[in-house]
Design a protein around this motif. Structure first.
Motif, short mmCIF file in Angstrom:
data_model
loop_
_atom_site.label_atom_id
_atom_site.label_comp_id
_atom_site.label_asym_id
_atom_site.label_seq_id
_atom_site.Cartn_x
_atom_site.Cartn_y
_atom_site.Cartn_z
N GLU A 44 1.32 -1.15 -0.16
CA GLU A 44 -0.07 -0.36 0.02
C GLU A 44 0.85 0.91 0.14
OE1 GLU A 44 -3.76 1.12 2.41
OE2 GLU A 44 -3.50 -0.38 2.39
N SER A 45 1.54 1.48 0.81
CA SER A 45 2.64 2.73 0.54
C SER A 45 3.08 2.36 -0.02
CB SER A 45 4.02 1.84 1.64
OG SER A 45 3.34 2.11 3.31
N ALA A 46 3.52 1.44 -1.16
CA ALA A 46 5.41 1.50 -1.95
C ALA A 46 4.16 2.20 -3.83
CB ALA A 46 5.08 -0.27 -2.35
N ILE A 47 2.85 1.63 -3.55
CA ILE A 47 1.85 2.00 -4.85
C ILE A 47 1.34 3.41 -4.53
CG2 ILE A 47 -0.08 1.10 -5.67
CD1 ILE A 47 -0.10 -1.20 -4.82
N ALA A 48 1.25 4.10 -3.56
CA ALA A 48 1.55 5.52 -2.89
C ALA A 48 2.16 6.28 -3.22
CB ALA A 48 0.90 5.47 -1.48
N SER A 49 3.37 6.20 -3.10
CA SER A 49 4.47 6.25 -3.15
C SER A 49 5.45 6.08 -4.55
CB SER A 49 5.08 6.39 -1.89
OG SER A 49 6.12 5.06 -1.91
N LYS A 50 4.39 5.28 -5.67
CA LYS A 50 4.74 4.66 -7.13
C LYS A 50 6.08 4.03 -6.87
CE LYS A 50 2.05 7.74 -9.33
NZ LYS A 50 0.56 8.06 -8.82
N SER A 51 6.25 3.75 -5.51
CA SER A 51 7.39 2.41 -5.69
C SER A 51 7.51 1.47 -6.24
CB SER A 51 8.40 2.27 -4.23
OG SER A 51 8.37 3.91 -3.41
N ILE A 52 7.84 1.96 -7.57
CA ILE A 52 7.53 0.32 -8.44
C ILE A 52 8.59 -0.86 -7.99
CG2 ILE A 52 7.65 -0.65 -10.90
CD1 ILE A 52 5.39 1.09 -10.51
N GLN A 53 9.33 -0.31 -7.92
CA GLN A 53 10.28 -1.34 -7.45
C GLN A 53 10.21 -2.87 -6.34
OE1 GLN A 53 15.09 -1.03 -8.13
NE2 GLN A 53 15.08 -3.04 -8.02
N VAL A 54 9.91 -1.44 -5.78
CA VAL A 54 9.09 -2.16 -3.98
C VAL A 54 7.90 -2.72 -4.32
CG1 VAL A 54 8.94 -1.91 -1.73
CG2 VAL A 54 10.43 -0.49 -2.20
N VAL A 55 7.25 -2.19 -4.71
CA VAL A 55 5.87 -3.05 -5.23
C VAL A 55 6.27 -5.08 -5.63
CG1 VAL A 55 3.91 -3.16 -6.50
CG2 VAL A 55 4.70 -0.85 -5.48
N GLU A 56 6.90 -4.35 -6.98
CA GLU A 56 7.33 -5.72 -6.99
C GLU A 56 8.64 -6.58 -6.21
OE1 GLU A 56 10.26 -7.29 -11.44
OE2 GLU A 56 9.77 -5.02 -11.42
N GLU A 57 8.99 -6.42 -5.41
CA GLU A 57 9.89 -7.15 -5.19
C GLU A 57 8.98 -7.85 -3.69
OE1 GLU A 57 13.28 -4.61 -2.69
OE2 GLU A 57 14.30 -4.65 -5.19
N VAL A 58 8.01 -6.85 -3.29
CA VAL A 58 7.22 -7.16 -1.92
C VAL A 58 5.93 -8.56 -3.01
CG1 VAL A 58 5.44 -6.49 -0.26
CG2 VAL A 58 7.71 -5.27 -0.96
N ALA A 59 5.30 -7.78 -3.77
CA ALA A 59 4.49 -9.44 -4.04
C ALA A 59 5.13 -10.28 -4.69
CB ALA A 59 4.08 -8.42 -5.72
N HIS A 60 6.57 -10.31 -4.86
CA HIS A 60 7.65 -11.25 -5.80
C HIS A 60 7.21 -12.65 -4.46
CE1 HIS A 60 10.51 -14.20 -7.46
NE2 HIS A 60 10.91 -13.96 -6.16
N SER A 61 7.66 -11.38 -2.67
CA SER A 61 8.27 -12.39 -2.37
C SER A 61 6.77 -13.07 -1.18
CB SER A 61 8.93 -11.50 -1.01
OG SER A 61 8.09 -11.83 0.37
N LEU A 62 5.44 -12.31 -1.72
CA LEU A 62 4.72 -12.40 -0.71
C LEU A 62 4.38 -13.49 -2.13
CD1 LEU A 62 1.51 -12.30 0.96
CD2 LEU A 62 0.77 -10.80 -0.87
N ARG A 63 4.28 -13.24 -3.15
CA ARG A 63 3.50 -15.08 -4.11
C ARG A 63 4.71 -16.00 -3.88
NH1 ARG A 63 6.00 -17.15 -9.05
NH2 ARG A 63 7.47 -15.44 -8.84
N GLY A 64 5.96 -15.90 -3.44
CA GLY A 64 6.68 -17.52 -2.98
C GLY A 64 5.48 -18.04 -1.90
N ALA A 65 6.15 -16.59 -0.90
CA ALA A 65 5.36 -16.95 0.52
C ALA A 65 3.94 -17.76 0.81
CB ALA A 65 5.29 -16.28 1.68
#
Length: 116
Positions: A44-65
């Motif tokens: 939510e924070s990363a999307i709000a601040s448009k931190s695309i790389q953080v969104v990609e990394e967190v989504a990747h880790s959430l997908r694996g878990a």
């Protein structure tokens, strides 16, 4: 693919991961849901601040878990979010985050009803 056409959760996979131990199964799911909640807040924070790389990394880790514990639908949406971030698509990212929140709620609800 529409998310409701996917099986939300593979309880058998979680059971196998926990070695058929229902207490450990509950513990694993509790930890997963807490981590998922943390990930959703980071997203939510990363999307709000448009931190695309953080969104990609967190989504990747959430997908694996998610895939690891059997949260199939959650893993599928996290993959879509990861791909949207890779493509710089913040608009899709917002709607995918809402879907992730709904899937987490659904897992929590199913989990509570299984415990009773």
């Amino acid at each position: 693919m529409h998310s409701s056409s996917l099986c939300d959760f593979d309880w058998q996979q979680l059971r196998q991961l926990a070695g058929e131990d229902s207490e450990f199964e509950s513990e694993l799911l509790d930890i997963f849901l807490q981590d998922a909640q943390d990930s959703l807040q980071k997203l939510e924070s990363a999307i709000a601040s448009k931190s695309i790389q953080v969104v990609e990394e967190v989504a990747h880790s959430l997908r694996g878990a998610s895939a690891n514990v059997g949260a199939i639908a959650l893993a599928a949406v996290a993959l879509q979010l990861e791909q949207a971030a890779r493509g710089g698509d913040i608009t899709s990212a917002r709607s995918l985050l809402r879907q992730l929140n709904r899937h987490c709620q659904r897992i929590r609800t199913q989990f509570k009803s299984k415990r009773v």
